[in-house]
Design a protein around this motif. Structure first.
Motif, PDB file in Angstrom:
ATOM      1  N   ASP A 166       7.602  18.827   9.952  1.00  0.00           N
ATOM      2  CA  ASP A 166       8.119  18.718   8.591  1.00  0.00           C
ATOM      3  C   ASP A 166       8.662  17.361   8.496  1.00  0.00           C
ATOM      4  OD1 ASP A 166       7.798  21.387   8.004  1.00  0.00           O
ATOM      5  OD2 ASP A 166       9.697  22.027   9.070  1.00  0.00           O
ATOM      6  N   ALA A 167       8.803  16.750   7.339  1.00  0.00           N
ATOM      7  CA  ALA A 167       9.624  15.556   7.204  1.00  0.00           C
ATOM      8  C   ALA A 167      11.001  15.670   7.687  1.00  0.00           C
ATOM      9  CB  ALA A 167       9.777  15.348   5.726  1.00  0.00           C
ATOM     10  N   PHE A 168      11.315  14.216   8.419  1.00  0.00           N
ATOM     11  CA  PHE A 168      12.343  13.944   9.011  1.00  0.00           C
ATOM     12  C   PHE A 168      13.515  14.160   7.910  1.00  0.00           C
ATOM     13  CE2 PHE A 168       9.573  11.484  11.881  1.00  0.00           C
ATOM     14  CZ  PHE A 168       9.581  12.424  12.891  1.00  0.00           C
ATOM     15  N   ASP A 169      14.668  14.596   8.621  1.00  0.00           N
ATOM     16  CA  ASP A 169      16.130  14.218   7.894  1.00  0.00           C
ATOM     17  C   ASP A 169      16.462  12.811   8.514  1.00  0.00           C
ATOM     18  OD1 ASP A 169      18.555  14.163   6.841  1.00  0.00           O
ATOM     19  OD2 ASP A 169      19.241  16.225   7.738  1.00  0.00           O
ATOM     20  N   PRO A 170      16.403  11.924   7.558  1.00  0.00           N
ATOM     21  CA  PRO A 170      17.192  10.409   7.917  1.00  0.00           C
ATOM     22  C   PRO A 170      18.615  10.690   8.394  1.00  0.00           C
ATOM     23  CG  PRO A 170      15.709  10.267   6.020  1.00  0.00           C
ATOM     24  CD  PRO A 170      16.009  11.762   6.363  1.00  0.00           C
ATOM     25  N   SER A 207       8.855   6.864   8.359  1.00  0.00           N
ATOM     26  CA  SER A 207       8.025   7.789   9.050  1.00  0.00           C
ATOM     27  C   SER A 207       7.928   8.915   7.873  1.00  0.00           C
ATOM     28  CB  SER A 207       8.816   8.487  10.063  1.00  0.00           C
ATOM     29  OG  SER A 207       8.911   7.523  11.049  1.00  0.00           O
ATOM     30  N   ASN A 208       8.672   9.264   7.067  1.00  0.00           N
ATOM     31  CA  ASN A 208       8.407  10.077   5.972  1.00  0.00           C
ATOM     32  C   ASN A 208       7.331   9.886   5.059  1.00  0.00           C
ATOM     33  OD1 ASN A 208      10.090  12.120   7.217  1.00  0.00           O
ATOM     34  ND2 ASN A 208      11.662  11.536   6.045  1.00  0.00           N
ATOM     35  N   GLU A 209       7.478   8.432   4.779  1.00  0.00           N
ATOM     36  CA  GLU A 209       6.621   7.911   3.482  1.00  0.00           C
ATOM     37  C   GLU A 209       5.146   7.748   4.142  1.00  0.00           C
ATOM     38  OE1 GLU A 209       5.978   3.951   0.737  1.00  0.00           O
ATOM     39  OE2 GLU A 209       8.072   3.925   2.132  1.00  0.00           O
ATOM     40  N   TRP A 263       4.478   5.301  13.978  1.00  0.00           N
ATOM     41  CA  TRP A 263       5.270   5.951  13.131  1.00  0.00           C
ATOM     42  C   TRP A 263       6.863   5.115  13.013  1.00  0.00           C
ATOM     43  CZ3 TRP A 263       3.266   9.062   9.782  1.00  0.00           C
ATOM     44  CH2 TRP A 263       2.392   9.962  10.285  1.00  0.00           C
ATOM     45  N   GLY A 264       7.096   5.064  11.642  1.00  0.00           N
ATOM     46  CA  GLY A 264       8.414   4.360  11.579  1.00  0.00           C
ATOM     47  C   GLY A 264       8.309   3.009  10.991  1.00  0.00           C
ATOM     48  N   THR A 265       7.279   2.402  11.217  1.00  0.00           N
ATOM     49  CA  THR A 265       6.878   0.875  10.936  1.00  0.00           C
ATOM     50  C   THR A 265       6.376   0.985   9.302  1.00  0.00           C
ATOM     51  OG1 THR A 265       4.638   1.030  11.646  1.00  0.00           O
ATOM     52  CG2 THR A 265       6.364   0.624  13.313  1.00  0.00           C
ATOM     53  N   GLU A 266       6.563  -0.517   8.919  1.00  0.00           N
ATOM     54  CA  GLU A 266       5.948  -0.962   7.577  1.00  0.00           C
ATOM     55  C   GLU A 266       4.300  -0.789   7.751  1.00  0.00           C
ATOM     56  OE1 GLU A 266       7.536  -4.088   5.713  1.00  0.00           O
ATOM     57  OE2 GLU A 266       9.728  -3.646   6.472  1.00  0.00           O
ATOM     58  N   ALA A 267       3.780  -1.047   9.163  1.00  0.00           N
ATOM     59  CA  ALA A 267       2.506  -0.927   9.025  1.00  0.00           C
ATOM     60  C   ALA A 267       2.073   0.241   8.762  1.00  0.00           C
ATOM     61  CB  ALA A 267       2.164  -1.551  10.770  1.00  0.00           C
ATOM     62  N   ALA A 268       2.700   1.374   9.399  1.00  0.00           N
ATOM     63  CA  ALA A 268       2.127   2.798   9.189  1.00  0.00           C
ATOM     64  C   ALA A 268       2.184   3.164   7.789  1.00  0.00           C
ATOM     65  CB  ALA A 268       3.018   3.655   9.955  1.00  0.00           C
ATOM     66  N   VAL A 269       3.179   2.742   6.934  1.00  0.00           N
ATOM     67  CA  VAL A 269       3.138   3.007   5.655  1.00  0.00           C
ATOM     68  C   VAL A 269       1.754   2.404   4.950  1.00  0.00           C
ATOM     69  CG1 VAL A 269       4.097   2.937   3.315  1.00  0.00           C
ATOM     70  CG2 VAL A 269       5.675   3.282   5.475  1.00  0.00           C
ATOM     71  N   ASP A 270       1.656   0.999   5.116  1.00  0.00           N
ATOM     72  CA  ASP A 270       0.434   0.324   4.841  1.00  0.00           C
ATOM     73  C   ASP A 270      -0.815   0.979   5.065  1.00  0.00           C
ATOM     74  OD1 ASP A 270       2.251  -1.417   3.485  1.00  0.00           O
ATOM     75  OD2 ASP A 270       1.987  -2.897   4.753  1.00  0.00           O
ATOM     76  N   ILE A 271      -0.983   1.220   6.397  1.00  0.00           N
ATOM     77  CA  ILE A 271      -2.247   1.828   6.916  1.00  0.00           C
ATOM     78  C   ILE A 271      -2.529   3.130   6.157  1.00  0.00           C
ATOM     79  CG2 ILE A 271      -3.520   2.812   8.868  1.00  0.00           C
ATOM     80  CD1 ILE A 271      -1.934   0.459  10.473  1.00  0.00           C
ATOM     81  N   PHE A 272      -1.738   3.955   6.207  1.00  0.00           N
ATOM     82  CA  PHE A 272      -2.109   5.236   5.665  1.00  0.00           C
ATOM     83  C   PHE A 272      -2.047   5.228   4.273  1.00  0.00           C
ATOM     84  CE2 PHE A 272       0.168   6.826   9.738  1.00  0.00           C
ATOM     85  CZ  PHE A 272      -1.062   6.835  10.280  1.00  0.00           C
ATOM     86  N   LYS A 273      -1.426   4.423   3.581  1.00  0.00           N
ATOM     87  CA  LYS A 273      -1.442   4.276   2.146  1.00  0.00           C
ATOM     88  C   LYS A 273      -2.858   3.723   1.766  1.00  0.00           C
ATOM     89  CE  LYS A 273       0.061   2.057  -2.219  1.00  0.00           C
ATOM     90  NZ  LYS A 273       1.103   1.082  -2.630  1.00  0.00           N
ATOM     91  N   PHE A 328      -0.306   9.851   4.701  1.00  0.00           N
ATOM     92  CA  PHE A 328      -1.338  10.459   5.528  1.00  0.00           C
ATOM     93  C   PHE A 328      -1.709  12.026   4.952  1.00  0.00           C
ATOM     94  CE2 PHE A 328      -3.554  12.291   9.271  1.00  0.00           C
ATOM     95  CZ  PHE A 328      -4.508  11.293   9.592  1.00  0.00           C
ATOM     96  N   LEU A 329      -0.759  12.847   4.774  1.00  0.00           N
ATOM     97  CA  LEU A 329      -1.108  14.096   4.059  1.00  0.00           C
ATOM     98  C   LEU A 329      -1.901  13.951   2.782  1.00  0.00           C
ATOM     99  CD1 LEU A 329       2.462  15.748   4.744  1.00  0.00           C
ATOM    100  CD2 LEU A 329       0.140  16.362   5.895  1.00  0.00           C
ATOM    101  N   LYS A 330      -1.447  13.109   1.845  1.00  0.00           N
ATOM    102  CA  LYS A 330      -2.464  12.909   0.658  1.00  0.00           C
ATOM    103  C   LYS A 330      -3.774  12.687   1.078  1.00  0.00           C
ATOM    104  CE  LYS A 330      -0.603  10.634  -3.071  1.00  0.00           C
ATOM    105  NZ  LYS A 330      -0.245   9.814  -3.762  1.00  0.00           N
ATOM    106  N   ALA A 331      -4.116  11.668   1.893  1.00  0.00           N
ATOM    107  CA  ALA A 331      -5.433  11.436   2.399  1.00  0.00           C
ATOM    108  C   ALA A 331      -6.152  12.801   2.940  1.00  0.00           C
ATOM    109  CB  ALA A 331      -5.417  10.200   3.501  1.00  0.00           C
ATOM    110  N   MET A 332      -5.420  13.379   3.925  1.00  0.00           N
ATOM    111  CA  MET A 332      -5.984  14.630   4.174  1.00  0.00           C
ATOM    112  C   MET A 332      -6.184  15.599   3.226  1.00  0.00           C
ATOM    113  SD  MET A 332      -6.590  13.714   7.493  1.00  0.00           S
ATOM    114  CE  MET A 332      -6.478  12.139   6.964  1.00  0.00           C
ATOM    115  N   GLU A 333      -5.469  15.644   2.314  1.00  0.00           N
ATOM    116  CA  GLU A 333      -5.691  16.807   1.107  1.00  0.00           C
ATOM    117  C   GLU A 333      -7.057  16.413   0.472  1.00  0.00           C
ATOM    118  OE1 GLU A 333      -4.718  20.119  -1.071  1.00  0.00           O
ATOM    119  OE2 GLU A 333      -3.481  19.318   0.767  1.00  0.00           O
TER     120      GLU A 333
END
Length: 176
Positions: free
Chosen positions: A113-117, A8-10, A45-55, A15-20
């Protein structure tokens, strides 16, 4: 759960970098496309797909940025709430005919804020409690103010469905 929080944090960082990239550049993507990400934001959120999509989103926006954007755009608009999910050409009209491009959407605002795992339940609780859609109306007004400087906007469109009362009423109050 620890890995879910990390993913989720990744995803959040991509996503924040894209919005920037959207802040001070010409429009990099069509507004309706970004409004459709709000559904993705709610569900993966929390899936590998989310990381791939937002990257991938970041990489596509970075490429669009290098090309000077998709349009020079006359006006920079923030869209408040969701898009019309019925046959409606308002966004195409705004962007294509009027040159007013959506440069951010409230539904895509990363307000937490970023999650504390190591403390996942409290992290999730903080996220839920900080959601501006369910906060006092003054919090929503403050959020609208936050868009002005970083996104260099010319205006906001507060489109809300009548069935969505928590934002429908606050947008009318803000407009007054």
């Amino acid at each position: 759960l620890y890995k879910v929080m990390q993913r989720s944090n990744e995803a959040r960082e991509w996503f924040l970098k894209a919005m920037e990239l959207r802040k001070n550049n010409f429009p990099l993507v069509k507004g309706v496309q970004m409004l459709d990400y709000s559904i993705v934001l709610l569900n993966i959120w929390g899936t590998e797909a989310a990381v791939d999509i937002f990257k991938t989103l970041y990489e596509e926006m970075e490429a669009a940025c290098a090309k000077g954007g998709i349009s020079k755009g006359v006006h920079r608009i923030v869209w408040i709430h969701l898009r019309p999910y019925y046959d409606n050409t308002i966004i195409n009209y705004i962007e294509k005919e009027r040159g007013a491009y959506l440069v951010h959407e409230m539904s895509n605002w990363i307000y937490w804020d970023a999650f504390d795992p190591t403390d996942p339940y409290r992290s999730l609780a903080r996220k839920m409690l900080s959601n501006p859609a369910y906060s006092p109306v003054e919090v929503q007004f403050g959020l609208y103010e936050k868009y002005k400087k970083p996104f260099n906007i010319d205006g906001m469109i507060g489109f809300t469905h009548k069935g969505c009362r928590h934002l429908y009423s606050s947008i009318h109050m803000c407009a007054e």
